[in-house]
Design a protein around this motif. Structure first.
Motif, PDB file in Angstrom:
ATOM      1  N   VAL A 189       4.627  -2.590   8.878  1.00  0.00           N
ATOM      2  CA  VAL A 189       5.550  -2.170   7.824  1.00  0.00           C
ATOM      3  C   VAL A 189       6.737  -3.118   7.872  1.00  0.00           C
TER       4      VAL A 189
ATOM      5  N   PRO B 280       2.533   4.845   1.277  1.00  0.00           N
ATOM      6  CA  PRO B 280       3.000   5.324   2.579  1.00  0.00           C
ATOM      7  C   PRO B 280       1.894   6.082   3.317  1.00  0.00           C
ATOM      8  N   GLY B 281       1.725   5.796   4.593  1.00  0.00           N
ATOM      9  CA  GLY B 281       0.747   6.484   5.420  1.00  0.00           C
ATOM     10  C   GLY B 281      -0.679   6.002   5.279  1.00  0.00           C
ATOM     11  N   ALA B 282      -0.919   5.006   4.423  1.00  0.00           N
ATOM     12  CA  ALA B 282      -2.280   4.492   4.242  1.00  0.00           C
ATOM     13  C   ALA B 282      -2.713   3.731   5.491  1.00  0.00           C
ATOM     14  N   PRO B 283      -3.997   3.809   5.859  1.00  0.00           N
ATOM     15  CA  PRO B 283      -4.458   3.052   7.027  1.00  0.00           C
ATOM     16  C   PRO B 283      -4.411   1.555   6.724  1.00  0.00           C
TER      17      PRO B 283
ATOM     18  N   ASP C  93       0.849  -1.180   0.000  1.00  0.00           N
ATOM     19  CA  ASP C  93       0.000   0.000   0.000  1.00  0.00           C
ATOM     20  C   ASP C  93       0.887   1.233   0.000  1.00  0.00           C
TER      21      ASP C  93
ATOM     22  N   GLU D 231      10.107  -2.562   1.469  1.00  0.00           N
ATOM     23  CA  GLU D 231       9.792  -1.651   0.382  1.00  0.00           C
ATOM     24  C   GLU D 231       9.841  -2.390  -0.930  1.00  0.00           C
TER      25      GLU D 231
END
Length: 54
Positions: A21, A7-10, A5, A24
């Motif tokens: 996380v 970055p920063g997605a719930p 997903d 990458e």
């Protein structure tokens, strides 16, 4: 199972599973595992899904 997903997605609802996380996406093929000391182990050296470029 791995998911990806932005970055920063719930986090997605995953039922009894948990998420974190863990890496990458990069260009190229395969899966490399980077250890805390920086060493990289090639875990899978070819395409993973065979579905083409991400």
């Amino acid at each position: 199972m791995l998911t990806a997903d932005g970055p920063g997605a719930p986090p997605l609802p995953a039922g009894p599973a948990t998420g974190a996380v863990c890496g990458e996406l990069t260009t190229g093929e395969g899966v490399g595992l980077r250890w805390p000391d920086g060493e990289i182990t090639e875990a899978v050296t070819s395409t993973v899904t065979g579905m083409g470029a991400a």
